[in-house]
Motif scaffolding. Structure first.
Motif, short mmCIF file in Angstrom:
data_model
loop_
_atom_site.label_atom_id
_atom_site.label_comp_id
_atom_site.label_asym_id
_atom_site.label_seq_id
_atom_site.Cartn_x
_atom_site.Cartn_y
_atom_site.Cartn_z
N GLU A 373 -22.30 -20.61 -10.74
CA GLU A 373 -22.87 -19.29 -10.46
C GLU A 373 -24.38 -19.36 -10.29
O GLU A 373 -25.04 -20.22 -10.86
CB GLU A 373 -22.56 -18.31 -11.59
CG GLU A 373 -21.24 -17.60 -11.48
CD GLU A 373 -21.10 -16.47 -12.50
OE1 GLU A 373 -20.30 -15.56 -12.25
OE2 GLU A 373 -21.81 -16.50 -13.54
N VAL A 375 -27.41 -17.01 -11.19
CA VAL A 375 -27.75 -15.84 -11.99
C VAL A 375 -29.26 -15.63 -11.96
O VAL A 375 -30.02 -16.59 -12.15
CB VAL A 375 -27.26 -16.00 -13.44
CG1 VAL A 375 -27.75 -14.84 -14.30
CG2 VAL A 375 -25.74 -16.09 -13.48
N LYS A 545 -31.18 -11.01 -3.96
CA LYS A 545 -30.10 -10.09 -3.57
C LYS A 545 -28.75 -10.78 -3.56
O LYS A 545 -27.72 -10.15 -3.85
CB LYS A 545 -30.39 -9.52 -2.18
CG LYS A 545 -31.56 -8.55 -2.13
CD LYS A 545 -31.75 -8.04 -0.71
CE LYS A 545 -32.93 -7.06 -0.63
NZ LYS A 545 -33.13 -6.55 0.75
N GLN A 546 -28.73 -12.07 -3.23
CA GLN A 546 -27.46 -12.78 -3.08
C GLN A 546 -26.98 -13.41 -4.40
O GLN A 546 -25.96 -14.10 -4.41
CB GLN A 546 -27.60 -13.88 -2.02
CG GLN A 546 -28.06 -13.38 -0.67
CD GLN A 546 -27.17 -12.28 -0.12
OE1 GLN A 546 -25.94 -12.37 -0.20
NE2 GLN A 546 -27.78 -11.24 0.44
N ASP A 548 -25.12 -14.07 -7.83
CA ASP A 548 -23.80 -13.63 -8.30
C ASP A 548 -23.92 -12.59 -9.40
O ASP A 548 -23.06 -11.72 -9.54
CB ASP A 548 -23.01 -14.84 -8.84
CG ASP A 548 -22.74 -15.86 -7.75
OD1 ASP A 548 -22.21 -15.48 -6.68
OD2 ASP A 548 -23.07 -17.05 -7.95
N LYS A 549 -25.01 -12.69 -10.18
CA LYS A 549 -25.22 -11.75 -11.27
C LYS A 549 -26.71 -11.65 -11.55
O LYS A 549 -27.44 -12.64 -11.46
CB LYS A 549 -24.47 -12.22 -12.53
CG LYS A 549 -24.60 -11.28 -13.71
CD LYS A 549 -23.57 -11.59 -14.80
CE LYS A 549 -23.62 -13.00 -15.29
NZ LYS A 549 -22.64 -13.25 -16.39
N THR A 561 -26.82 -5.48 -16.58
CA THR A 561 -26.23 -6.67 -15.98
C THR A 561 -25.32 -6.26 -14.83
O THR A 561 -24.56 -5.30 -14.96
CB THR A 561 -25.41 -7.47 -17.02
OG1 THR A 561 -26.24 -7.81 -18.13
CG2 THR A 561 -24.86 -8.75 -16.40
N GLY A 562 -25.41 -6.99 -13.71
CA GLY A 562 -24.55 -6.68 -12.57
C GLY A 562 -25.06 -7.35 -11.32
O GLY A 562 -26.05 -8.11 -11.35
N THR A 563 -24.40 -7.07 -10.21
CA THR A 563 -24.88 -7.58 -8.92
C THR A 563 -26.01 -6.68 -8.43
O THR A 563 -26.26 -5.60 -8.99
CB THR A 563 -23.76 -7.60 -7.89
OG1 THR A 563 -23.34 -6.24 -7.64
CG2 THR A 563 -22.58 -8.43 -8.37
N HIS A 564 -26.67 -7.14 -7.37
CA HIS A 564 -27.76 -6.34 -6.80
C HIS A 564 -27.27 -4.95 -6.40
O HIS A 564 -27.90 -3.93 -6.74
CB HIS A 564 -28.33 -7.08 -5.58
CG HIS A 564 -29.36 -6.30 -4.83
ND1 HIS A 564 -30.63 -6.08 -5.32
CD2 HIS A 564 -29.31 -5.68 -3.60
CE1 HIS A 564 -31.33 -5.37 -4.44
NE2 HIS A 564 -30.54 -5.12 -3.39
N LYS A 565 -26.14 -4.90 -5.75
CA LYS A 565 -25.60 -3.61 -5.30
C LYS A 565 -25.19 -2.73 -6.46
O LYS A 565 -25.47 -1.52 -6.49
CB LYS A 565 -24.40 -3.87 -4.38
CG LYS A 565 -23.88 -2.62 -3.69
CD LYS A 565 -22.78 -2.97 -2.70
CE LYS A 565 -22.27 -1.72 -1.98
NZ LYS A 565 -21.19 -2.04 -1.00
N GLU A 566 -24.54 -3.31 -7.45
CA GLU A 566 -24.10 -2.55 -8.62
C GLU A 566 -25.28 -1.94 -9.37
O GLU A 566 -25.24 -0.78 -9.80
CB GLU A 566 -23.30 -3.45 -9.55
CG GLU A 566 -21.94 -3.84 -9.01
CD GLU A 566 -21.26 -4.90 -9.85
OE1 GLU A 566 -20.06 -5.15 -9.63
OE2 GLU A 566 -21.94 -5.51 -10.71
#
Length: 588
Positions: A373, A375, A545-546, A548-549, A561-566
């Protein structure tokens, strides 16, 4: 040593220093033998001079005179030979001992926790490893053995004096308490003075080291006059510390010279008186012999005081070096696991940590990173991002909690084995004053130039390197001064990639670089993060942005904690941070 600054001699410290001569015992005893022979030959010279006068000149016996002259020449040659061997091998022994101690000191410092370097002056450590080492060497070359040789000369001279004329000898001995008392007072005063000298030398080294390193800041903020004034003050203290030793020498040595002159005058007066009243002219040579013997008795005593200064300075230096050697500041390396196939799963479990006691920096951090991953960790300055990297590499010990790699506590890994699996690219890249090739391979024989070039082509930095004069043989000078910050970053990326780590850490590696270098770095990042666990600490959120977390930190805690979009959709801390940065970039 500081608390016993008036103590003339530290026996336990000296015994510890002598332990380092064990590998060179043959040389040690050889130097001791040479010292004994030098003393014997030294007292034979005045005895032969006396015999030349008594049995040769006064008796007008040419044959006896010739024999004594030849004997005198032979003794002088032997004395010079022994003195030469003594001087050379005493110095050789000193240099060999400090070589061993310096190696041990450097090895010790290599194992220190980062906390030790956080609280220690670079200039002081350099002083300990360089200047103080030379002082220790002087214990052997100019201190201990010279003192022993001089004491032997004095003993031999005293014995010969008593043998030749005990009455003249007692006259000389009567003056000894004066010079012995003066020597004792002198030694104690010089011990205190030399402690102050070493302190001021360390302060001076530290000041100069820091100002030269930070010269750009000094000039940017026009601090030249202020720093010059500070330097004058420090230099003044340094000068005064040395002048104190000069003052003590200026008092002691004239006293010693006066006592020696009085002794010679009394011997001349009493010797002539004895010759006129009681003694025949055939013993006039003994009076002449006394002139030489008095010099052998008093001159070594004056030299002993001077050499004792050297011995004391060496002891002060040895004490300070041994304090570093005795410092218990190493990361405990009791782990035995040397895992070759580290996958790169990382777990922080309720980790608490503080750089300073009772000032916690991380407050129960917990997160997981799966193998392979990428991160990202973001947050304001001081949030604890870089601290996580320091703890993962075991530069510092955590207060509580656990850090696991592949479900194994990092304390159970052999420390070098653990760090071999982790590569870090820092924001402030450090390069040695060496070639690009050596800065990448760090002189590891398995990392050949072919391997370096192949790796450089893979991540797209080969053309950049070959564009430099000499290519991979280009000398970047101290701290990589010949390269821009972006170029240094590229070298650091290549160094990390060549090491083929299981875990890659990028600590704000794209900040403060030019656009061209940033494009190369972004391309290199995409290449070297493929197939391995990667932790990216980023200031510019657009670069992650890319990931994984994304882990968002604030004041030593994980807040999101989360992805860029989340995280953008959550309209929380990260969203506000991203919008603020995006707007500032739009305005710019």
């Amino acid at each position: 040593m500081d608390k016993d600054s008036g103590k003339a001699f530290d026996k336990s410290l000296f015994n510890r220093l002598m332990q380092h001569t064990k590998p060179y015992r043959a040389t040690f005893y050889g130097v001791a033998l040479a010292a004994i022979l030098v003393s014997i030959f030294a007292v034979m010279t005045p005895m032969l001079v006396g015999r030349v006068i008594n049995d040769g000149i006064k008796a007008k016996d040419a044959d006896v005179l010739g024999i004594y002259i030849l004997a005198l020449v032979g003794v002088l040659i032997a004395q010079v030979t022994c003195q030469l061997l003594f001087n050379y091998y005493a110095n050789w022994l000193g240099e060999s001992v400090i070589k061993d101690i310096r190696v041990n000191l450097f090895k010790k410092m290599l194992g220190f926790k980062m906390k030790y370097f956080d609280t220690s002056s670079l200039g002081v450590l350099v002083t300990r490893a360089v200047a103080d080492m030379q002082r220790i060497g002087e214990i052997f070359s100019q201190g201990f053995f010279v003192i022993v040789a001089d004491l032997l000369k004095m003993l031999a001279a005293a014995v010969v004096m008593l043998y030749l004329n005990w009455k003249l000898a007692l006259i000389v001995f009567a003056l000894m308490p004066i010079i012995l008392y003066a020597t004792r007072v002198f030694q104690k005063a010089m011990k205190v003075a030399f402690n102050e000298v070493r302190t001021q030398v360390s302060n001076l080294n530290s000041f100069v080291q820091e100002r030269i390193t930070g010269m750009k800041i000094v000039q940017l903020f026009t601090r030249e006059k202020i720093e010059s004034a500070k330097f004058r003050d420090i230099n003044e203290k340094h000068k005064n510390a040395w002048l104190k030793t000069v003052w003590y020498n200026s008092i002691f040595f004239p006293i010693a010279e006066i006592v020696s002159s009085i002794a010679i005058g009394l011997v001349v007066w009493f010797g002539i008186l004895q010759n006129v009243v009681n003694i025949g002219a055939n013993e006039v040579g003994d009076v002449f012999a006394f002139f030489f013997l008095i010099d052998l008795l008093f001159r070594p005593l004056r030299q002993i005081a001077d050499k004792f200064n050297t011995l004391q300075m060496g002891m002060v230096a040895a004490n300070r070096v041994f304090k570093i050697l005795d410092t218990d500041s190493a990361i405990t390396n009791t782990g035995t696991i040397e895992k070759e196939d580290v996958k790169g799963n990382i777990s922080f479990k309720n980790v608490h940590f503080s750089y300073v006691e009772d000032e916690e920096v991380l407050h129960g951090i917990s997160f997981d990173v799966k193998a392979g991953e990428t991160v990202a960790i973001v947050g304001a300055t001081g949030a604890g991002k870089s601290t996580i990297i320091n703890l993962l590499n075991r530069f510092y010990e955590i207060n509580s909690g656990a850090i696991l790699i592949d479900d194994i506590n990092i304390k159970d890994f052999n420390l070098p084995s653990l760090r071999e699996k982790i590569a870090v690219v820092l924001q402030d890249v450090f390069l040695f004053a060496d070639t690009i090739e050596n800065n990448i391979s760090l002189k590891e024989k398995l990392v050949t130039i072919d391997k370096i070039e192949a790796a450089a082509k893979e991540i797209g930095v080969h053309d950049f390197v070959t564009s430099l004069p000499g290519g991979y043989s280009y000398d970047v000078k101290e701290r990589g001064a010949m390269l821009s910050s972006g170029q240094r970053q590229l070298i650091a990326f290549l160094r990390a990639y060549v090491s083929n780590p299981s875990i890659l850490i990028l600590d704000e590696a794209t900040s403060s670089v030019d656009t061209y270098s940033e494009q190369l770095i972004q391309s290199a990042t995409e290449k070297i993060t493929q197939g391995r666990t990667s932790i990216i600490i980023a200031h510019r959120l657009a670069t992650i942005k890319q990931a994984d977390k994304i882990i968002v930190m604030e004041a030593g805690k994980i807040v999101e904690t989360g992805t860029h979009k989340e995280l953008l959709n959550a309209n929380g801390y990260y969203s506000n941070l991203y919008e603020a940065q995006f707007l500032s970039e739009e305005v710019a």
